[in-house]
Each structure stands twice: as C-alpha cells, then as structure tokens.
Design a protein around this motif. Structure first.
Motif, PDB file in Angstrom:
ATOM      1  N   ASP A 182       0.872  -1.163   0.000  1.00 20.83           N
ATOM      2  CA  ASP A 182       0.000   0.000   0.000  1.00 20.83           C
ATOM      3  C   ASP A 182       0.920   1.226   0.000  1.00 20.83           C
ATOM      4  OD1 ASP A 182       0.804   0.601   2.694  1.00 20.83           O
ATOM      5  OD2 ASP A 182      -0.838  -0.599   3.475  1.00 20.83           O
ATOM      6  N   GLU A 183       0.353   2.395  -0.211  1.00 18.31           N
ATOM      7  CA  GLU A 183       1.179   3.595  -0.345  1.00 18.31           C
ATOM      8  C   GLU A 183       1.972   3.904   0.924  1.00 18.31           C
ATOM      9  OE1 GLU A 183       0.696   8.162  -1.979  1.00 18.31           O
ATOM     10  OE2 GLU A 183      -0.925   6.712  -2.313  1.00 18.31           O
ATOM     11  N   ASP A 184       1.374   3.706   2.107  1.00 16.07           N
ATOM     12  CA  ASP A 184       2.084   3.964   3.363  1.00 16.07           C
ATOM     13  C   ASP A 184       3.294   3.052   3.520  1.00 16.07           C
ATOM     14  OD1 ASP A 184       0.327   5.983   4.083  1.00 16.07           O
ATOM     15  OD2 ASP A 184      -0.908   4.679   5.345  1.00 16.07           O
ATOM     16  N   SER A 185       3.151   1.784   3.138  1.00 14.72           N
ATOM     17  CA  SER A 185       4.269   0.835   3.230  1.00 14.72           C
ATOM     18  C   SER A 185       5.381   1.200   2.258  1.00 14.72           C
ATOM     19  CB  SER A 185       3.786  -0.586   2.975  1.00 14.72           C
ATOM     20  OG  SER A 185       2.896  -0.983   3.988  1.00 14.72           O
ATOM     21  N   HIS A 210       6.139   4.270   1.341  1.00 11.88           N
ATOM     22  CA  HIS A 210       6.832   5.396   1.982  1.00 11.88           C
ATOM     23  C   HIS A 210       7.765   4.908   3.081  1.00 11.88           C
ATOM     24  CE1 HIS A 210       5.095   9.012   0.164  1.00 11.88           C
ATOM     25  NE2 HIS A 210       3.976   8.315   0.053  1.00 11.88           N
ATOM     26  N   ALA A 211       7.299   3.976   3.902  1.00  8.51           N
ATOM     27  CA  ALA A 211       8.125   3.449   4.992  1.00  8.51           C
ATOM     28  C   ALA A 211       9.364   2.737   4.448  1.00  8.51           C
ATOM     29  CB  ALA A 211       7.309   2.501   5.866  1.00  8.51           C
ATOM     30  N   LYS A 241       5.512  -4.966   9.260  1.00 11.14           N
ATOM     31  CA  LYS A 241       4.153  -4.600   8.898  1.00 11.14           C
ATOM     32  C   LYS A 241       3.797  -5.362   7.630  1.00 11.14           C
ATOM     33  CE  LYS A 241       1.171  -0.865   7.518  1.00 11.14           C
ATOM     34  NZ  LYS A 241       1.053   0.506   7.106  1.00 11.14           N
TER      35      LYS A 241
END
Length: 76
Positions: free
Chosen positions: A39-42, A44-45, A75
């Motif tokens: 996903d986009e948050d992952s 970025h991380a 995650k």
C-alpha cells in the motif's frame, strides 16, 4: 460473468527496478523476477528505510542491530 481486470500505470522505471500503481490501489515494486505489492504507506516506509541504509553506507557507518531491534515486527 467476468471479473474486472486491474490495470497498472508505470510510476517509475530504472535499470534495476520498476514501480507501478494498480487500478485497485496497490503499488507494485518490481526488482528483477520479484514483485512486492504494497500500500502507499508501506512504500513510503520502505523508501525511508532504504534512504537510511544509503546514508549509513555513504558515511561508512553500517551498524549492527541493537538486541531489541533483532526481533522487530514487520508490517504486513
């Protein structure tokens, strides 16, 4: 009845990796024969983690993991 088909749009492509956004919302990071769906948050991380690693390498300071970091959770 056929299921809807996802369509990917290339966001970036280089000699060793490609990043695409799927119409279903996932980001696909492909490196050689391996594709990781995020996903986009992952994404970025992961980007921040790789950046930290590159800074450490350029400064000549790779450090061993602290004992509490070795059992960290991923995650998924």
């Amino acid at each position: 009845m056929s299921l809807p088909t996802c369509h990917r749009t290339i966001l970036a492509r280089g000699p060793s990796a490609e990043v695409a956004r799927c119409s279903c919302g996932h980001i696909h990071l492909s490196m050689g024969p391996v594709t990781i769906r995020l996903d986009e948050d992952s994404l970025h991380a992961a980007w921040h983690t790789v950046g930290d690693a590159l800074r450490a390498l350029s400064e000549g300071r790779p450090q061993p993991l602290a004992r509490e970091d070795q059992g960290g959770e991923w995650k998924q």
